[in-house]
Design an enzyme around this catalytic site. Sequence first.
Site, mmCIF file in Angstrom:
data_model
loop_
_atom_site.group_PDB
_atom_site.id
_atom_site.type_symbol
_atom_site.label_atom_id
_atom_site.label_comp_id
_atom_site.label_asym_id
_atom_site.label_seq_id
_atom_site.Cartn_x
_atom_site.Cartn_y
_atom_site.Cartn_z
ATOM 1 N N ARG A 237 0.850 -1.180 0.000
ATOM 2 C CA ARG A 237 0.000 0.000 0.000
ATOM 3 C C ARG A 237 0.894 1.240 0.000
ATOM 4 N NH1 ARG A 237 -3.461 -2.583 -1.765
ATOM 5 N NH2 ARG A 237 -5.637 -2.825 -1.081
ATOM 6 N N GLU A 266 -3.587 7.814 -5.703
ATOM 7 C CA GLU A 266 -3.785 7.050 -6.938
ATOM 8 C C GLU A 266 -5.059 7.499 -7.635
ATOM 9 O OE1 GLU A 266 -3.601 2.869 -6.051
ATOM 10 O OE2 GLU A 266 -1.581 2.989 -5.239
ATOM 11 N N HIS A 285 -0.562 0.412 -10.279
ATOM 12 C CA HIS A 285 -1.224 -0.505 -9.340
ATOM 13 C C HIS A 285 -1.775 -1.721 -10.090
ATOM 14 C CE1 HIS A 285 -3.399 -0.683 -5.201
ATOM 15 N NE2 HIS A 285 -3.027 -1.885 -5.604
#
Length: 321
Positions: A237, A266, A285
């Site tokens: 994370r 993000e 991601h």
Amino acid sequence: MKPSVVLYKSLPEDLRARLDEHCHVTEINGLTAENIAKHEDVFRQAEGILGSGGKVDAEFLRQAPKLRVASSISVGYDNFDVAALNDRGVLLMHTPTVLTETVADTMMALVLSSARRVVEMAERVKSGEWRGSISSDWFGIDVHHKKLGILGMGRIGLALAQRAHLGFGMPILYNARKHHDEAEQRFDAEYCDLDTLLAESDFLCISLPLTEQTHHLIGREQLAKMKRSAILINAGRGPVVDEQALIAALKDGTLHAAGLDVFEQEPLPVSSELLALRNVVALPHIGSATHETRYGMAKDAVDNLIAALNGKVEKNCVNPR
């Protein structure tokens, strides 16, 4: 009567058909405040929700008084207020097992591409810079036999240790809440405290969930303890790492390079200084983003929801009663 469910991420056709077979489904495009307000009546009747992303907190739960199950197409659940779910007796389901190997593949890819400067070299070739024998400023560093440090020895950490130790002969160091017998027995992994992990790792791979305890666990002080030749890999994370401290360390040579699949914000803003650094490999991601794995995650999420709505919670529940 079928339970009412809000689907806020589209599913493959066969999985949607399975969900329709068991539930009355309303599909919306994302769990946004605008969509929640627009479909107020639907959420008021919903017994289940299924999707990924969005924020599920006490305010959301007030708008979904009949909610019994939230099924997330993910392993992480930091966007869910688990305490609020517990107060309401809402079960939270996730998909922790199906993505293990794929995320470990991504982490190993970040190790290799950061060490060998794969992305940077590919861009140099595409831009026409390769005009003869390469000089030493094009060189990378070896991966084989280097020490790989793993921060967070869960399923993904174990799968990464397998790849690194058996495939590349890398000694494995790790730090976790407790000793991991399987990692130690199968891959000769050595448990150590965080300071030792930072000081001795040639590659520090972060595979931690985001909690109050892990937020900015790696900051300026921790980065300063690492080798100047070390590479940091984060596919856990983003906020586990203080991004501004990381940028400073990459710019001043405190750290050699970084391979990142997750970020504090993000999508990563185009203005981020990380994107201007040649010693950063930045991915959007995509840790679990293969066709096979994302299908498996969606299938697990559907199965989890149907089982939980029918009172059959046997696995993949974050907060079992």
